[in-house]
Design a protein around this motif. Structure first.
Motif, mmCIF file in Angstrom:
data_model
loop_
_atom_site.group_PDB
_atom_site.id
_atom_site.type_symbol
_atom_site.label_atom_id
_atom_site.label_comp_id
_atom_site.label_asym_id
_atom_site.label_seq_id
_atom_site.Cartn_x
_atom_site.Cartn_y
_atom_site.Cartn_z
ATOM 1 N N ARG A 1 -10.758 -8.670 -57.308
ATOM 2 C CA ARG A 1 -10.469 -7.240 -57.281
ATOM 3 C C ARG A 1 -9.227 -6.998 -56.434
ATOM 4 N NH1 ARG A 1 -15.449 -5.028 -54.506
ATOM 5 N NH2 ARG A 1 -14.361 -3.089 -54.821
ATOM 6 N N ASP A 2 -8.729 -5.768 -56.455
ATOM 7 C CA ASP A 2 -7.656 -5.403 -55.536
ATOM 8 C C ASP A 2 -8.147 -5.651 -54.112
ATOM 9 O OD1 ASP A 2 -6.184 -4.542 -57.726
ATOM 10 O OD2 ASP A 2 -6.517 -2.415 -57.331
ATOM 11 N N ILE A 3 -7.276 -6.207 -53.279
ATOM 12 C CA ILE A 3 -7.604 -6.474 -51.870
ATOM 13 C C ILE A 3 -6.602 -5.725 -51.012
ATOM 14 C CG2 ILE A 3 -7.762 -8.236 -50.071
ATOM 15 C CD1 ILE A 3 -8.478 -10.253 -52.296
ATOM 16 N N PHE A 4 -7.086 -5.105 -49.952
ATOM 17 C CA PHE A 4 -6.257 -4.239 -49.124
ATOM 18 C C PHE A 4 -6.081 -4.805 -47.720
ATOM 19 C CE2 PHE A 4 -8.046 -1.744 -52.478
ATOM 20 C CZ PHE A 4 -6.987 -0.966 -52.890
ATOM 21 N N LEU A 5 -4.968 -4.429 -47.124
ATOM 22 C CA LEU A 5 -4.670 -4.755 -45.732
ATOM 23 C C LEU A 5 -4.083 -3.510 -45.092
ATOM 24 C CD1 LEU A 5 -4.068 -6.653 -43.274
ATOM 25 C CD2 LEU A 5 -1.847 -7.060 -44.337
ATOM 26 N N HIS A 6 -4.723 -3.065 -44.018
ATOM 27 C CA HIS A 6 -4.169 -1.974 -43.213
ATOM 28 C C HIS A 6 -3.371 -2.599 -42.083
ATOM 29 C CE1 HIS A 6 -4.209 0.450 -39.521
ATOM 30 N NE2 HIS A 6 -3.842 1.393 -40.356
#
Length: 158
Positions: free
Chosen positions: A140-145
């Motif tokens: 899936r889409d993976i996020f990083l803040h």
């Protein structure tokens, strides 16, 4: 160290589902290890050393509140880079963020002690973290803040 004199802005990065994950190996004198109870002290030390928290006690309190209630997940998701003598010098967590009712795979708290930066340890941690998130959450889409403070530090070190 973070440059906290700069204006703070949130930055969200996304790895789109289906993209290949670059493989980055650790140098021979380092290894990856999974979280075991007690590693929270090393996590707090690393995160404080890179300027994410003012004190190790503050970092430890955050870790205990955010991650320890999910101990079984923590064991599968929090990783450390260790020297040959076992000392942790870097960490990353393959976690998630919740938006309304949706749970999104997310990279949490990538950090490498300052004396060990520039050796490729962060690249190896990110590679392992992304692979683990795909394994745990599906591709899936993976996020990083991140934040401007960290981005500027990265630009200055290149």
């Amino acid at each position: 160290m973070l440059d906290k004199t700069l204006p703070y802005f949130h930055i969200i990065m996304k790895r789109k589902a289906g993209l290949p994950i670059a493989q980055h190996a650790l140098p021979a004198e380092f290894s990856l290890s999974a979280f075991v109870p007690g590693d929270e002290m090393e996590w707090a030390h690393i995160e404080t050393a890179v300027g994410e928290f003012m004190t190790a006690d503050e970092a430890l309190a955050y870790f205990q509140e955010t991650y320890l209630p999910h101990r079984n997940e923590l064991i599968r998701r929090c990783m450390f880079v260790r020297r040959d003598d076992g000392r942790a010098v870097g960490t990353i967590t393959s976690w998630w963020n919740t938006t309304e009712e949706r749970r999104d795979p997310s990279v949490h708290w990538l950090a490498v002690l300052p004396d060990y930066q520039g050796l490729g340890l962060g690249k190896a941690l990110v590679s392992e973290c992304l692979q683990r998130l795909v394994w745990l959450e599906g591709d899936r889409d993976i996020f990083l803040h991140t934040q401007t403070w960290s981005l500027i530090r990265q630009l200055q070190s290149t």
